[in-house]
Design a protein around this motif. Sequence first.
Motif, mmCIF file in Angstrom:
data_model
loop_
_atom_site.group_PDB
_atom_site.id
_atom_site.type_symbol
_atom_site.label_atom_id
_atom_site.label_comp_id
_atom_site.label_asym_id
_atom_site.label_seq_id
_atom_site.Cartn_x
_atom_site.Cartn_y
_atom_site.Cartn_z
ATOM 1 N N GLU A 277 -15.843 -13.620 -45.517
ATOM 2 C CA GLU A 277 -16.713 -13.347 -44.367
ATOM 3 C C GLU A 277 -15.911 -12.890 -43.166
ATOM 4 O OE1 GLU A 277 -20.306 -16.583 -45.133
ATOM 5 O OE2 GLU A 277 -18.432 -17.220 -44.179
ATOM 6 N N ALA A 278 -14.671 -13.406 -43.064
ATOM 7 C CA ALA A 278 -13.865 -13.112 -41.882
ATOM 8 C C ALA A 278 -13.289 -11.704 -41.883
ATOM 9 C CB ALA A 278 -12.724 -14.123 -41.778
ATOM 10 N N GLN A 279 -13.043 -11.118 -43.056
ATOM 11 C CA GLN A 279 -12.343 -9.833 -43.114
ATOM 12 C C GLN A 279 -13.012 -8.727 -42.303
ATOM 13 O OE1 GLN A 279 -9.172 -9.619 -44.216
ATOM 14 N NE2 GLN A 279 -9.608 -11.812 -44.295
ATOM 15 N N PRO A 280 -14.304 -8.460 -42.478
ATOM 16 C CA PRO A 280 -14.913 -7.406 -41.633
ATOM 17 C C PRO A 280 -14.924 -7.775 -40.155
ATOM 18 C CG PRO A 280 -16.579 -8.549 -42.938
ATOM 19 C CD PRO A 280 -15.256 -8.977 -43.459
ATOM 20 N N LEU A 281 -14.984 -9.072 -39.846
ATOM 21 C CA LEU A 281 -14.948 -9.494 -38.450
ATOM 22 C C LEU A 281 -13.577 -9.243 -37.834
ATOM 23 C CD1 LEU A 281 -16.904 -12.878 -38.624
ATOM 24 C CD2 LEU A 281 -17.699 -10.699 -37.702
ATOM 25 N N ILE A 282 -12.523 -9.409 -38.638
ATOM 26 C CA ILE A 282 -11.173 -9.161 -38.146
ATOM 27 C C ILE A 282 -11.010 -7.693 -37.766
ATOM 28 C CG2 ILE A 282 -8.749 -9.078 -38.848
ATOM 29 C CD1 ILE A 282 -9.342 -11.584 -40.568
ATOM 30 N N GLN A 283 -11.508 -6.807 -38.631
ATOM 31 C CA GLN A 283 -11.426 -5.375 -38.335
ATOM 32 C C GLN A 283 -12.227 -5.028 -37.085
ATOM 33 O OE1 GLN A 283 -12.525 -3.193 -41.873
ATOM 34 N NE2 GLN A 283 -11.306 -4.502 -43.195
ATOM 35 N N ALA A 284 -13.422 -5.602 -36.980
ATOM 36 C CA ALA A 284 -14.253 -5.342 -35.807
ATOM 37 C C ALA A 284 -13.599 -5.886 -34.537
ATOM 38 C CB ALA A 284 -15.628 -5.973 -36.005
ATOM 39 N N THR A 285 -12.927 -7.031 -34.661
ATOM 40 C CA THR A 285 -12.259 -7.621 -33.507
ATOM 41 C C THR A 285 -11.129 -6.726 -33.020
ATOM 42 O OG1 THR A 285 -12.811 -9.873 -34.214
ATOM 43 C CG2 THR A 285 -10.960 -9.627 -32.692
ATOM 44 N N ALA A 286 -10.332 -6.193 -33.953
ATOM 45 C CA ALA A 286 -9.241 -5.298 -33.563
ATOM 46 C C ALA A 286 -9.795 -4.070 -32.845
ATOM 47 C CB ALA A 286 -8.446 -4.877 -34.797
ATOM 48 N N MET A 287 -10.886 -3.519 -33.344
ATOM 49 C CA MET A 287 -11.483 -2.350 -32.702
ATOM 50 C C MET A 287 -12.020 -2.692 -31.317
ATOM 51 S SD MET A 287 -13.402 -0.658 -36.016
ATOM 52 C CE MET A 287 -13.963 0.777 -35.096
ATOM 53 N N LEU A 288 -12.583 -3.892 -31.167
ATOM 54 C CA LEU A 288 -13.108 -4.304 -29.868
ATOM 55 C C LEU A 288 -11.977 -4.506 -28.865
ATOM 56 C CD1 LEU A 288 -15.520 -5.103 -28.130
ATOM 57 C CD2 LEU A 288 -15.274 -7.447 -28.990
ATOM 58 N N VAL A 289 -10.902 -5.157 -29.288
ATOM 59 C CA VAL A 289 -9.755 -5.349 -28.400
ATOM 60 C C VAL A 289 -9.219 -3.996 -27.942
ATOM 61 C CG1 VAL A 289 -7.379 -6.190 -28.245
ATOM 62 C CG2 VAL A 289 -9.113 -7.583 -29.390
ATOM 63 N N ALA A 290 -9.070 -3.061 -28.897
ATOM 64 C CA ALA A 290 -8.553 -1.735 -28.558
ATOM 65 C C ALA A 290 -9.485 -1.016 -27.583
ATOM 66 C CB ALA A 290 -8.374 -0.906 -29.827
ATOM 67 N N ALA A 291 -10.788 -1.090 -27.830
ATOM 68 C CA ALA A 291 -11.749 -0.399 -26.971
ATOM 69 C C ALA A 291 -11.745 -0.980 -25.560
ATOM 70 C CB ALA A 291 -13.147 -0.491 -27.586
ATOM 71 N N CYS A 292 -11.651 -2.296 -25.468
ATOM 72 C CA CYS A 292 -11.667 -2.930 -24.145
ATOM 73 C C CYS A 292 -10.362 -2.688 -23.381
ATOM 74 C CB CYS A 292 -11.920 -4.428 -24.292
ATOM 75 S SG CYS A 292 -13.594 -4.836 -24.852
ATOM 76 N N ALA A 293 -9.242 -2.587 -24.102
ATOM 77 C CA ALA A 293 -7.942 -2.419 -23.449
ATOM 78 C C ALA A 293 -7.639 -0.970 -23.092
ATOM 79 C CB ALA A 293 -6.836 -2.970 -24.338
ATOM 80 N N SER A 294 -8.261 -0.025 -23.772
ATOM 81 C CA SER A 294 -7.903 1.388 -23.601
ATOM 82 C C SER A 294 -8.039 1.890 -22.164
ATOM 83 C CB SER A 294 -8.727 2.260 -24.556
ATOM 84 O OG SER A 294 -8.294 2.060 -25.889
ATOM 85 N N PRO A 295 -9.099 1.545 -21.417
ATOM 86 C CA PRO A 295 -9.148 2.004 -20.023
ATOM 87 C C PRO A 295 -7.977 1.499 -19.179
ATOM 88 C CG PRO A 295 -11.325 1.304 -20.745
ATOM 89 C CD PRO A 295 -10.355 0.878 -21.813
ATOM 90 N N SER A 296 -7.527 0.269 -19.429
ATOM 91 C CA SER A 296 -6.383 -0.265 -18.690
ATOM 92 C C SER A 296 -5.111 0.492 -19.044
ATOM 93 C CB SER A 296 -6.207 -1.756 -18.986
ATOM 94 O OG SER A 296 -7.332 -2.499 -18.554
ATOM 95 N N ILE A 297 -4.957 0.841 -20.321
ATOM 96 C CA ILE A 297 -3.790 1.614 -20.748
ATOM 97 C C ILE A 297 -3.798 2.982 -20.076
ATOM 98 C CG2 ILE A 297 -2.721 2.754 -22.725
ATOM 99 C CD1 ILE A 297 -3.692 0.423 -24.450
ATOM 100 N N ALA A 298 -4.961 3.619 -20.039
ATOM 101 C CA ALA A 298 -5.067 4.935 -19.410
ATOM 102 C C ALA A 298 -4.770 4.859 -17.912
ATOM 103 C CB ALA A 298 -6.461 5.507 -19.641
ATOM 104 N N ALA A 299 -5.225 3.779 -17.271
ATOM 105 C CA ALA A 299 -4.998 3.630 -15.830
ATOM 106 C C ALA A 299 -3.514 3.499 -15.522
ATOM 107 C CB ALA A 299 -5.750 2.411 -15.316
ATOM 108 N N ARG A 300 -2.755 2.862 -16.405
ATOM 109 C CA ARG A 300 -1.314 2.728 -16.181
ATOM 110 C C ARG A 300 -0.626 4.079 -16.146
ATOM 111 N NH1 ARG A 300 1.219 -2.292 -19.641
ATOM 112 N NH2 ARG A 300 0.292 -3.983 -18.425
ATOM 113 N N ALA A 301 -1.128 5.005 -16.939
ATOM 114 C CA ALA A 301 -0.510 6.325 -17.005
ATOM 115 C C ALA A 301 -0.788 7.145 -15.763
ATOM 116 C CB ALA A 301 -1.000 7.069 -18.238
#
Length: 355
Positions: free
Chosen positions: A195-219
């Motif tokens: 049950e956890a495997q698809p949630l792990i993939q979704a979690t990684a995508m969510l972390v990346a999506a939420c962090a991406s604006p901060s990464i772009a702002a640093r540049a």
Amino acid sequence: MPAPDASIDLAAFPSAEGGAMHFSGQALGAPEEAFWAWRRIAGIFFDVALPGPEAMAGFAAEMESHNLGGVVIGRIAASAQVFRRSAFTIARTGMDHYLVQLYRRGGYAGLAGDHKVLVRAGDTSILDMAQTVHTEASDFENITLVMPRASLAPLVRRAEALHGVVLGGDTPLGRLLADHLVGLQESAAQLSQAEAQPLIQATAMLVAACASPSIAARAEGQETVHAPSLVLIRRFIEGNLASPALSPELLTKQFGVSRPTLYRLFEPYGGVASYIRRRRLDRCFQEITAPVAERRRIAEIAYGWGFRNEAAFSRSFREAFGMSPREARLARASRPAGVPGGEGVPATTDWIRRL
């Protein structure tokens, strides 16, 4: 005060039965024993110290963690402490993961690499264990998600810029990620690994999506104009780091850009030559401190990653990591004999090393 690990009851480190581990410093009795036991657990990532001698008398820590098969998630509550992760610690521990931490109480301040960070209750921070950390935390409670690099780094444009990202609890993206981490932690004990495997993939995508604006702002907009070219050039560099032919001249011919344009693209990294040298040094560091590294001479590793002068390589290595290549290898060799695995080693340590 007892010496580290001198009087630790190994019962404080239960096996990973059922994919869950519980640690309570209170169960060990004296605060000194609780601190040294906790220091051993946290030592897989950080060198831990107290903010002052007086803090020992009231030290307390507890942790509940769950192994979901691709990530480890846990709730941690502990007294104020100082967390350091130097280049020496990176070599000693061999951990190469991201920590995604939601602070439900307390927080910390300090440096993540060269970036100043300030985390308050409600904020979520991301730390890259391949980079240095020096922070001081107040009494805190957090949810910590440990993710292997391979699950998160490919999902963002500049993986190195994840280090020190802080998502405020008062922002939409911060609240979205925080709610997800709370739900994942609260459900972890009931989830099967299937049950956890698809949630792990979704979690990684969510972390990346939420962090991406901060990464772009640093540049500061520097990558926005040239992003497609930069991404392609960096991908080419990563695939050719071991080639002696890799150089700024080769890149100008390969991608049809001028030398000034190439420098502007890599200006945030100190220029293209500096970027190539640092990526080669990173690869050398990883290989020198890996368990199989004892089979290859340091000079052989350096030559294998494009360095042609051993003395210049050693100087560059020391400038980048604060130690010589030999000192980095000795740090790897100094890991406790029981790590990884072995009786008395915290279950969480084995879980994380196997991610």
